[in-house]
Design a protein around this motif. Sequence first.
Motif, PDB file in Angstrom:
ATOM      1  N   ARG A 250       0.831  -1.209   0.000  1.00 45.74           N
ATOM      2  CA  ARG A 250       0.000   0.000   0.000  1.00 45.74           C
ATOM      3  C   ARG A 250       0.865   1.259   0.000  1.00 45.74           C
ATOM      4  O   ARG A 250       1.913   1.301   0.649  1.00 45.74           O
ATOM      5  CB  ARG A 250      -0.944  -0.008   1.209  1.00 45.74           C
ATOM      6  N   LYS A 251       0.410   2.259  -0.736  1.00 44.58           N
ATOM      7  CA  LYS A 251       1.156   3.513  -0.827  1.00 44.58           C
ATOM      8  C   LYS A 251       0.936   4.371   0.406  1.00 44.58           C
ATOM      9  O   LYS A 251       1.848   5.056   0.871  1.00 44.58           O
ATOM     10  CB  LYS A 251       0.744   4.259  -2.091  1.00 44.58           C
ATOM     11  N   ASN A 252      -0.283   4.357   0.902  1.00 46.57           N
ATOM     12  CA  ASN A 252      -0.596   5.103   2.117  1.00 46.57           C
ATOM     13  C   ASN A 252      -0.413   4.183   3.317  1.00 46.57           C
ATOM     14  O   ASN A 252      -1.250   3.322   3.585  1.00 46.57           O
ATOM     15  CB  ASN A 252      -2.032   5.628   2.045  1.00 46.57           C
TER      16      ASN A 252
ATOM     17  N   ILE B 150      -8.761   2.749   3.033  1.00 51.40           N
ATOM     18  CA  ILE B 150      -8.884   1.460   2.357  1.00 51.40           C
ATOM     19  C   ILE B 150      -7.680   1.263   1.444  1.00 51.40           C
ATOM     20  O   ILE B 150      -7.391   2.088   0.578  1.00 51.40           O
ATOM     21  CB  ILE B 150     -10.188   1.398   1.548  1.00 51.40           C
ATOM     22  N   PHE B 151      -6.954   0.159   1.643  1.00 54.00           N
ATOM     23  CA  PHE B 151      -5.780  -0.111   0.820  1.00 54.00           C
ATOM     24  C   PHE B 151      -6.035  -1.155  -0.261  1.00 54.00           C
ATOM     25  O   PHE B 151      -5.299  -1.239  -1.244  1.00 54.00           O
ATOM     26  CB  PHE B 151      -4.593  -0.565   1.684  1.00 54.00           C
TER      27      PHE B 151
ATOM     28  N   ASN C 259      -5.738   4.682  -5.747  1.00 53.14           N
ATOM     29  CA  ASN C 259      -4.580   3.929  -5.225  1.00 53.14           C
ATOM     30  C   ASN C 259      -5.010   2.732  -4.379  1.00 53.14           C
ATOM     31  O   ASN C 259      -4.372   2.381  -3.385  1.00 53.14           O
ATOM     32  CB  ASN C 259      -3.661   4.833  -4.397  1.00 53.14           C
ATOM     33  N   ILE C 260      -6.117   2.098  -4.779  1.00 54.78           N
ATOM     34  CA  ILE C 260      -6.602   0.897  -4.112  1.00 54.78           C
ATOM     35  C   ILE C 260      -6.364  -0.292  -5.032  1.00 54.78           C
ATOM     36  O   ILE C 260      -6.806  -0.291  -6.184  1.00 54.78           O
ATOM     37  CB  ILE C 260      -8.104   1.011  -3.784  1.00 54.78           C
ATOM     38  N   SER C 261      -5.653  -1.302  -4.545  1.00 56.93           N
ATOM     39  CA  SER C 261      -5.384  -2.497  -5.345  1.00 56.93           C
ATOM     40  C   SER C 261      -6.560  -3.462  -5.265  1.00 56.93           C
ATOM     41  O   SER C 261      -7.338  -3.432  -4.310  1.00 56.93           O
ATOM     42  CB  SER C 261      -4.098  -3.182  -4.890  1.00 56.93           C
TER      43      SER C 261
END
Length: 959
Positions: A161-163, A208-209, A236-238
């Motif tokens: 996750r980026k965040n 939410i990641f 940016n959610i996978s």
Amino acid sequence: MNKVYFQEKFEERHIGPSTDETAEMLGALGLESLDQLMDETVPAQIRTNASLRLPDAWSETAYLQRMRTIAERNRVFKSYIGQGYYDVILPSVIQRNVLENPGWYTQYTPYQAEIAQGRLQALLNFQTAVIDLTGMEIANASLLDEATAAAEAMFMQYGLRKNKAADTYFVSENIFPQTLDVLRTRAHSYGIKLLVGDVQQVPDTDVIFGVLVQYPAGDGSVTDYKGLVDQLHGRNISVCAVADLLSLTLLAAPGEWGADVVVGSTQRFGIPMGFGGPHAAYFATKDAYKRNIPGRIIGVTVDASGEYALRMALQTREQHIRRDKASSNICTAQALLAIMAGFYAAYHGPEGLKRIAERIHGLANLLDGALQHLGYTQYNGTYFDTLRVELGELAGPLRAEALNNEINLHYDGTIAGIAIDETTTYKDIEALVRVFAKLKGKTLDEADLAARAERIVPAIPEAVQRTSDYLTHPVFNSYHSEHEMLRYIKSLEAKDLSLCHSMIPLGSCTMKLNATTEMVPLTWPEFGNIHPFAPTDQVGGYMQLIGELDTWLSEITGLTKVSFQPNSGAQGEYAGLMVIRAYHESRGDTHRNVVLIPASAHGTNPASASMAGMNVVVVKCDERGNIDVDDLRAKAEAHAADLAALMVTYPSTHGVFEEPIIEICEIIHRNGGQVYMDGANMNAQVGFTNPGFIGADVCHLNLHKTFCIPHGGGGPGMGPIGVAAHLVPFLPNHQVVPVSGTDGISAVSAAPWGSASILVISHAYIAMMGAKGLANATRYAILNANYIKTRLESHYPVLYAGANGRCAHELILDCRAFKAVGIEVGDIAKRLMDYGFHAPTVSFPVAGTLMVEPTESESKAELDRFCDAMVAIREEIAAVEQGLADRADNLLKGAPHTVAAVSADTWDRPYPRSQAAFPLPFVRSHKFWPTVGRVNDSQGDRMLICACPPISDYETAEA
């Protein structure tokens, strides 16, 4: 005994040394009896001095007769339950030549690539099929099951996750309940928050990641996710898709609509349901994530001659090396099942798989039309194989009528789910329609049904229909006749060394006899064709088998109850720690999260502790390899407020019965912790001591070690856990089929009893050995190890021994001094191949060493062949030390020697061809040829290729 009453004992077939050989071996050790050896090896204070309370041993014939009566208690109904498990047709050529063939099921994990090229190719085929069907760039060589694969995807998405403040995973409410159950368990241990809901309404929040969807969904409906995925990527959610692999022959590949990870099960590729397993899960993702993907990856590289070769890639990700920094605690894949699934894909090919899928979809479509014609409401407007039929007030009568016709459906309130599979026939559809018609007071109109079969309209929207090619590689387009498939299977089998060829003396891995009689019931339909969610009154045979095995293993371990849900050793470790965690939480001790682990422990121990959300504190070992009790006491007291557990292996990973083990357990208990015993070395305990007597609260058992389930080339395995009475309430439960109390932790595996079908193997082993036989197995495991120690200790230093100079069931040979002349322990491993042996465990638990475990199954003759080979290799090393052999170009550095190299027209090496290929007389009469030279690992990691070479490579070669 009067000869009239003589009955042959199975233990005499299982245990290798004969009476005469036993006397010779004891003489070499300077002993008079096996009892004397045990007195010198197993400390008196841990001996139970009581025989195991087990039934008398059964003969092989009598056991199979008894097992038939048990099998008959399982009622094989026609199953349309679905929910991730489907009846299949396992091609006979694969059943007979792979599943029932010890040349495939007795191999070890392919760490020694040069003698595992056949298995590696079969696993590469599996990876290729997964990559092609999912539309992803990289895949691994299998995981344990679909639910745990989804959990591994969640972990990977979390790590990427980026965040880094994002802590929430959004899960579609329309997934299989067992998958959600396992996700809850894994999320809890890592502090991940699960949010379950409608994926079309993912909240607009930055916490939410990742998102998980199922394709087709849990209710069988098919959704076009492309727009949703594009929108999620913009945030940016996978996205992870749990996909039915067979459906992907008709449905657009998840990679084509943007999924970042695709996971699922390959059970539909010819693997029987088996009451829950074993089945090979798959995990596919983008090439950018290859360093993060869990499990094992098979990669393409070259050997020392520049020829095509395969090996396990990126091995440094393995938990034995990374320990608590491991990305996964998966030590056991499902290699054998992945191999079978890969052969299934090759046998049917792209057109064959598509025909199977089209037939399934067509029959579902036919049933849909017929039921709606009868006046039923069918909710799925789009689907691949599953219908949802509203029953209303007919729900009860319909269930009863279906059971009267030996039909199982999936019931959700007043809705009946019907999942069509590969085994479903037109006659089966007629039978289903009759059941539903009867409830409406009607009869089957055969003419109308036949007419409907002529005008099937697919229920797959055009937007999600597959248009791309798949399985274009020659391997999936060359072996469609049985003759060709048979030859292909045998050609790969011939490239692999297994227990069919010689002993595999791997320390910690217990490569013992997997007796044929133990394997026979495995393929009976009464065990193979049972759905894990079948009604309880249909699985009396399984309940009896599981109940008896629970009683026997509880007796053997000295614990109270066993959970069979964990389907690998590492999974057992994880489950045991989660049970301990739940116990502490029930007492308000939510802060207890420190786990003490000796420096000598299996690498899976710290990996499992990390996966359970616990903090690892390492305990020192002394110069003899034993736990430093003073250091343990100091750390237990220092962390007393937060101490959760000690993880200890017994006998130790160094192959020694540590005498202060009872004191060690008492120290942990005094400081508020629980004792988790790793059961990897249980083969040295059975019948003489046990975890409960020593003081352990939890113990996992590697059924693929001590209790004879085959390793299968790296899986299947089973890791059930036994627990003391106070921990019984916290054993794993299951969302679909409750198997524990209300305080039980949520599921750790997809199926209620894990890989239940292979429990028949361990059941057979215990039943046929009996209490005396099991104790003798322990005696001979220790005798064989000490015999090897006696024969080799004048040639190789043996690192550790007990107070009387004895080892337990394994020993460590120190090879570090040979580095002074440029010889690495890996060179010895490769040279052993020329003698026809798989290497012992290399550089574990001590770098630069070999850990040897012969097991009780090997005869003195086989032990002598291995020892002769090791002595001869020591002489070859001595030649280098004395300057008689070149330091850089010698027999060890040139190993392994292939038939191509030895038979080449030119030979420029400074030693004879005959010495390279036939170093001892016995090798000449029983030669196993490695099919490739030494594999180039570093090149393979730099240029990772984990799929079969493309067609263009074949075209170039032909040109």
